[in-house]
Design an enzyme around this catalytic site. Structure first.
Site, PDB file in Angstrom:
ATOM      1  N   LEU A 168      16.128 -25.754  43.521  1.00 60.24           N
ATOM      2  CA  LEU A 168      17.475 -26.126  43.511  1.00 60.24           C
ATOM      3  C   LEU A 168      18.428 -25.962  42.271  1.00 60.24           C
ATOM      4  O   LEU A 168      19.741 -25.738  42.458  1.00 60.24           O
ATOM      5  CB  LEU A 168      17.563 -27.615  43.739  1.00 60.24           C
ATOM      6  N   THR A 170      18.235 -24.962  37.706  1.00 58.52           N
ATOM      7  CA  THR A 170      17.648 -25.204  36.373  1.00 58.52           C
ATOM      8  C   THR A 170      18.582 -25.497  35.356  1.00 58.52           C
ATOM      9  O   THR A 170      19.524 -25.325  35.590  1.00 58.52           O
ATOM     10  CB  THR A 170      16.975 -23.598  36.000  1.00 58.52           C
ATOM     11  N   ARG A 172      18.371 -26.754  31.024  1.00 57.23           N
ATOM     12  CA  ARG A 172      17.672 -26.245  29.763  1.00 57.23           C
ATOM     13  C   ARG A 172      16.288 -26.753  29.615  1.00 57.23           C
ATOM     14  O   ARG A 172      15.391 -26.526  28.627  1.00 57.23           O
ATOM     15  CB  ARG A 172      18.433 -26.892  28.482  1.00 57.23           C
ATOM     16  N   PHE A 173      16.156 -28.068  30.162  1.00 54.14           N
ATOM     17  CA  PHE A 173      14.935 -28.972  29.960  1.00 54.14           C
ATOM     18  C   PHE A 173      13.784 -28.793  31.270  1.00 54.14           C
ATOM     19  O   PHE A 173      12.746 -28.998  31.014  1.00 54.14           O
ATOM     20  CB  PHE A 173      15.322 -30.405  29.820  1.00 54.14           C
ATOM     21  N   GLY A 174      14.206 -28.031  32.134  1.00 53.13           N
ATOM     22  CA  GLY A 174      13.471 -28.219  33.249  1.00 53.13           C
ATOM     23  C   GLY A 174      14.125 -27.409  34.437  1.00 53.13           C
ATOM     24  O   GLY A 174      15.132 -26.705  34.609  1.00 53.13           O
ATOM     25  N   PHE A 175      13.453 -27.802  35.446  1.00 49.27           N
ATOM     26  CA  PHE A 175      13.919 -27.262  36.859  1.00 49.27           C
ATOM     27  C   PHE A 175      13.790 -28.240  38.107  1.00 49.27           C
ATOM     28  O   PHE A 175      13.021 -29.048  37.890  1.00 49.27           O
ATOM     29  CB  PHE A 175      13.227 -25.865  37.158  1.00 49.27           C
ATOM     30  N   ILE A 176      14.588 -28.141  38.930  1.00 50.49           N
ATOM     31  CA  ILE A 176      14.527 -29.239  40.022  1.00 50.49           C
ATOM     32  C   ILE A 176      14.312 -28.193  41.525  1.00 50.49           C
ATOM     33  O   ILE A 176      14.689 -27.162  41.950  1.00 50.49           O
ATOM     34  CB  ILE A 176      16.058 -29.589  40.466  1.00 50.49           C
ATOM     35  N   LYS A 191      11.966 -33.107  39.876  1.00 47.45           N
ATOM     36  CA  LYS A 191      12.591 -32.538  38.793  1.00 47.45           C
ATOM     37  C   LYS A 191      11.327 -32.447  37.780  1.00 47.45           C
ATOM     38  O   LYS A 191      10.523 -33.461  37.565  1.00 47.45           O
ATOM     39  CB  LYS A 191      13.643 -33.730  37.954  1.00 47.45           C
ATOM     40  N   ASN A 287      26.363 -35.720  29.049  1.00 51.61           N
ATOM     41  CA  ASN A 287      26.295 -34.337  29.680  1.00 51.61           C
ATOM     42  C   ASN A 287      26.781 -34.120  30.780  1.00 51.61           C
ATOM     43  O   ASN A 287      26.577 -33.850  32.028  1.00 51.61           O
ATOM     44  CB  ASN A 287      24.488 -34.103  29.825  1.00 51.61           C
TER      45      ASN A 287
HETATM   46  N1  LIG Z   1      18.524 -34.390  43.419  1.00 51.43           N
HETATM   47  C1  LIG Z   1      19.155 -33.128  43.788  1.00 51.43           C
HETATM   48  N2  LIG Z   1      19.262 -32.599  44.796  1.00 51.43           N
HETATM   49  C2  LIG Z   1      19.897 -31.167  44.797  1.00 51.43           C
HETATM   50  N3  LIG Z   1      20.295 -30.349  43.607  1.00 51.43           N
HETATM   51  C3  LIG Z   1      19.853 -31.056  42.572  1.00 51.43           C
HETATM   52  C4  LIG Z   1      19.317 -32.299  42.401  1.00 51.43           C
HETATM   53  N4  LIG Z   1      19.209 -32.669  41.153  1.00 51.43           N
HETATM   54  C5  LIG Z   1      19.872 -31.573  40.509  1.00 51.43           C
HETATM   55  N5  LIG Z   1      20.156 -30.552  41.378  1.00 51.43           N
HETATM   56  C6  LIG Z   1      20.633 -29.209  41.060  1.00 51.43           C
HETATM   57  O1  LIG Z   1      19.965 -28.809  39.930  1.00 51.43           O
HETATM   58  C7  LIG Z   1      20.721 -28.494  38.662  1.00 51.43           C
HETATM   59  C8  LIG Z   1      20.171 -28.891  37.485  1.00 51.43           C
HETATM   60  O2  LIG Z   1      19.758 -30.150  37.645  1.00 51.43           O
HETATM   61  P1  LIG Z   1      19.632 -30.962  36.374  1.00 51.43           P
HETATM   62  O3  LIG Z   1      21.069 -30.975  35.609  1.00 51.43           O
HETATM   63  O4  LIG Z   1      19.096 -32.267  36.649  1.00 51.43           O
HETATM   64  O5  LIG Z   1      18.689 -30.404  35.384  1.00 51.43           O
HETATM   65  P2  LIG Z   1      18.680 -30.275  33.856  1.00 51.43           P
HETATM   66  O6  LIG Z   1      17.516 -29.460  33.302  1.00 51.43           O
HETATM   67  O7  LIG Z   1      18.703 -31.530  32.981  1.00 51.43           O
HETATM   68  O8  LIG Z   1      20.060 -29.596  33.320  1.00 51.43           O
HETATM   69  P3  LIG Z   1      20.970 -29.524  32.181  1.00 51.43           P
HETATM   70  O9  LIG Z   1      20.890 -27.996  31.701  1.00 51.43           O
HETATM   71  O10 LIG Z   1      22.460 -29.887  32.519  1.00 51.43           O
HETATM   72  O11 LIG Z   1      20.477 -30.600  31.178  1.00 51.43           O
HETATM   73  C9  LIG Z   1      22.120 -29.237  39.008  1.00 51.43           C
HETATM   74  O12 LIG Z   1      23.135 -28.961  38.649  1.00 51.43           O
HETATM   75  C10 LIG Z   1      22.244 -29.734  40.675  1.00 51.43           C
HETATM   76  O13 LIG Z   1      23.004 -28.316  41.236  1.00 51.43           O
END
Ligand SMILES: Nc1ncnc2c1ncn2[C@@H]1O[C@H](COP(=O)(O)OP(=O)(O)OP(=O)(O)O)[C@@H](O)[C@H]1O
Length: 504
Positions: A168, A170, A172-176, A191, A287
């Protein structure tokens, strides 16, 4: 609009007090002290809120006056209680209730869903039933947070429990990833935090904040439990799935037109409610960006939630600046060098909200970086500091009140920035765009007035000659004047800096 107090009352949860932790530095390893700090963030004795006792007083008063308590009857859509009929409990809660071994929905979570179900349906918050639910909630995670022992991170065979589908997003710290829980057939978002890149402390902290903040209706729901894949490649936790898009995608779909005033107001009502809630808890998101605002419905922005609490910290925590600079970063962050120490402050969220507001309304960012090296930002700052009277053109469509919001969010003087509450009030009440004028309306009005009132002077005075000039020519002239004045100011500033550097 929902204030923090009302949210907690609505959820009928006695609000946990978060003890002030020692400052946590982002870079540190997971020492026993740090582990303790992470968990102490959630330490504290539940306090009885003033508004709760006020509610009880009201109930007693009502009874004395032979009136039923107000919130027990006022809603025509009042739903029956659990004891009256279990058929009205949300399907997800029943599904979770059917299994004790549900990986992301154990008992505490069932209770949380029920609390929320009641809260959403205006069921009064003072019955024995609710007391029982509150107890379960408080016994679940908040109370354990006082403990120095770590909540276990359970090993899970992903393939056994979930069908993991497409990615869904990505970060910097991981992917969803989108997944389906095999047993319940419920779609969820997982996550993942790849190991060994992710420090356990960072994972635990993000989970804790996400879970703690979940009860708010404009914050993504995080299910209870920290997990680790059985092959040790990643930590993960589970969240509700957002079937639509992030605000970034929604704005991009408008082809740089923006989502309009009405929708922007709806998005901000939700986002500001969430941020006000966090700020009242002395937490800073750090953020905030369009990617971290999720839109759950297709057209009307009626369900909007904030996500990604990976950088969330308590106010006054000292952190090291590790970030790359993005569009949402406040001026003070853009001037920071990597590894410089920063003290966490709510005002960085306010700046990001100012940027998101502009982005929603205009469909693009006001600047790439809030640094005087970036011309669009420098022009804004010049106007803000009254060094140049000309408002940058991109802000022209905004009303006076909207401009005030920008002045009070996108100001480099972070102490002058508004609070989330100030922003909420302004956005709820005020018109954000100027009323639309016919192009060149001013020009025709000027000629008309000049020719009527001063027919002889019109042809001779320089002022009126200018007024009589074609609009394109006038525009060119004023742009040139503006450019000369800004260049001169820039040169003066640079020479000042050179002189002071030489003196140093
Ligand atoms: N619960 C969810 N349902 C659907 N899509 C999601 C969900 N959570 C996150 N996403 C998608 O995944 C993307 C990345 O999620 P998230 O920001 O939590 O990751 P991150 O690794 O913390 O990113 P960042 O680089 O911003 O720190 C979001 O921009 C969103 O588009």
């Amino acid at each position: 609009m929902e204030t923090l107090g009302r949210v907690w009352n609505r959820l009928s949860i006695r609000r946990p007090t978060i003890a002030t932790p020692e400052p946590v530095e982002e870079e540190d390893d997971m020492t026993p002290e740090k582990t303790r700090e992470v968990f102490q963030m959630f330490n504290g004795t539940p306090t009885r809120r003033k508004s709760e006792s006020a509610h009880h007083h009201r109930v007693v008063l009502n009874q004395l006056q032979n009136h039923p308590p107000r919130n027990a009857t006022q809603s025509p859509q009042r739903q029956p209680r659990l004891s009256e009929s279990s058929a009205d409990v949300p399907a997800s809660a029943i599904r979770r209730n059917s299994t004790e071994t549900h990986v992301f929905g154990n008992r505490a979570h069932i209770h949380r869903d029920i609390v929320r179900f009641y809260a959403c349906n205006n069921v009064p918050a003072c019955s024995n039933e609710d007391e029982r639910i509150n107890t379960a909630r408080r016994n679940s995670l908040f109370v354990k947070r006082g403990s120095v022992t770590m909540e276990p991170i359970k090993k899970v065979d992903l393939e056994e429990v979930y069908t993991v589908n497409k990615q869904l997003g990505t970060g910097r710290f991981g992917f969803i990833k989108l997944a389906e829980h095999k047993q319940s057939k419920q779609r969820i978002a997982i996550k993942f935090f790849p190991r060994p890149q992710t420090k356990q402390a960072d994972f635990v902290r993000e989970y804790n904040y996400s879970f703690f903040l979940s009860p708010h209706q404009n914050i993504i729901d995080t299910y209870e439990g920290m997990f680790q894949s059985s092959d040790d490649t990643a930590f993960f936790f589970v969240q509700e799935f957002c079937p639509r898009a992030s605000l970034r995608e929604a704005v991009e779909a408008t082809n740089q037109a923006g989502i309009g005033e009405v929708n922007t107001k709806k998005v901000f009502a939700a986002v500001l409610s969430a941020i006000e809630f966090m700020h009242d808890e002395n937490l800073v998101h750090r953020n905030l960006k369009a990617e971290n605002i999720l839109i759950f419905d297709a057209n009307d922005y009626s369900k909007v939630k904030v996500t990604d609490f990976g950088l969330t910290r308590k106010v006054d925590t000292t952190v090291k600046y590790l970030e790359y600079v993005n569009n949402y970063h406040a001026a003070e962050l853009c001037d920071t060098v990597v590894n410089e120490k920063l003290v966490v402050n709510k005002s960085t969220d306010i700046w990001a909200l100012g940027i998101i507001f502009f982005y929603c309304m205009k469909g693009k960012f006001p600047w790439q970086k809030a640094s005087i090296m970036c011309k669009p930002y420098w022009e804004w700052e010049q106007w803000l500091k009254r060094k140049n009277p000309a408002l940058p053109k991109k802000f022209n469509p905004f009303s006076e009140k909207a401009l005030k919001l920008f002045k009070k969010s996108l100001t480099p003087r972070f102490k002058d920035r508004w609070t989330a509450k100030d922003m909420r009030k302004c956005l709820a009440k005020e018109k954000l765009l100027k009323s639309v004028k016919r192009p060149d309306e001013d020009y025709y009005v000027m000629i008309d007035t000049a020719s009527k009132s001063r027919p002889s002077a019109a042809s001779t005075s320089g002022e009126n000659q200018e007024a009589g000039a074609p609009p394109a020519e006038r525009k060119q002239k004023s742009t040139l004047q503006q450019w000369i004045s800004t260049t001169l100011t820039a040169m003066a500033e640079i020479s000042e800096q050179v002189v002071s550097a030489r003196d140093d």
